[in-house]
Write a protein that holds these residues in place. Structure first.
Motif, PDB file in Angstrom:
ATOM      1  N   PRO A  65       0.754  -1.437  -0.097  1.00  0.00           N
ATOM      2  CA  PRO A  65      -0.208   0.169   0.034  1.00  0.00           C
ATOM      3  C   PRO A  65       0.657   1.173   0.188  1.00  0.00           C
ATOM      4  O   PRO A  65       2.043   0.976   0.239  1.00  0.00           O
ATOM      5  CB  PRO A  65      -0.800  -0.101   1.355  1.00  0.00           C
ATOM      6  N   ARG A  91      -3.641   3.698   1.614  1.00  0.00           N
ATOM      7  CA  ARG A  91      -4.395   3.215   0.582  1.00  0.00           C
ATOM      8  C   ARG A  91      -3.894   2.139  -0.350  1.00  0.00           C
ATOM      9  O   ARG A  91      -2.480   2.044  -0.292  1.00  0.00           O
ATOM     10  CB  ARG A  91      -4.722   4.387  -0.173  1.00  0.00           C
ATOM     11  N   ARG A  92      -4.596   1.444  -0.815  1.00  0.00           N
ATOM     12  CA  ARG A  92      -4.034   0.229  -1.763  1.00  0.00           C
ATOM     13  C   ARG A  92      -3.818   0.556  -2.931  1.00  0.00           C
ATOM     14  O   ARG A  92      -2.762  -0.015  -3.586  1.00  0.00           O
ATOM     15  CB  ARG A  92      -5.305  -0.977  -1.476  1.00  0.00           C
ATOM     16  N   SER A  93      -4.185   1.777  -3.266  1.00  0.00           N
ATOM     17  CA  SER A  93      -3.945   2.103  -4.815  1.00  0.00           C
ATOM     18  C   SER A  93      -4.316   3.650  -4.890  1.00  0.00           C
ATOM     19  O   SER A  93      -5.124   4.142  -3.903  1.00  0.00           O
ATOM     20  CB  SER A  93      -4.857   1.561  -5.764  1.00  0.00           C
TER      21      SER A  93
END
Length: 134
Positions: A65, A91-93
């Protein structure tokens, strides 16, 4: 003994904490092994616990992340145990929403080096992400 942490140790532990968020460290079981104490335990935001072996097998396979961390505080709990706490957002992306948490880690000196022995992240309210390096 407990109390004030020396600035040099405080900065060293912040650097070590941040290393654990770097893609090249998270994807390397060897690098993780060097930073995590054999007695390491993590309690995830959902209450799940992980030991060192589980982290060494899980993290290298995960997509890393995007992390921000800030407002570090530190104190000594004993001569060989230090506590760090700080705010984190990840955040993951680039298109996903941030997750916000307050994090706490315990670092133990094993006679040779400082290693993380405990980590927990607790979800918290949204905060302003600072781009300053503190």
């Amino acid at each position: 003994m407990g109390g004030k942490i020396k600035e040099t140790l405080f900065n060293h532990l912040i650097d070590a904490e941040r290393q654990l968020l770097e893609p090249e460290v998270r994807q390397s079981a060897e690098a993780l092994d060097a930073l995590l104490d054999d007695d390491f335990i993590e309690i995830a935001a959902d209450g799940t616990s992980f030991n060192k072996y589980q982290v060494l097998t899980r993290l290298p396979t995960e997509v890393v992340p995007q992390f921000y961390n800030q407002h570090f505080k530190g104190r000594m709990l004993s001569d060989d145990v230090a506590q760090l706490s700080y705010q984190a957002a990840f955040r993951r992306s680039a298109r996903s929403e941030f997750n916000y948490s307050v994090r706490m880690s315990l670092w133990r000196f094993n006679g040779k080096q400082w290693q993380m022995v405990f980590h927990q992240g607790t979800p918290c309210a949204v905060f302003t992400i600072s781009m300053d390096d503190d």
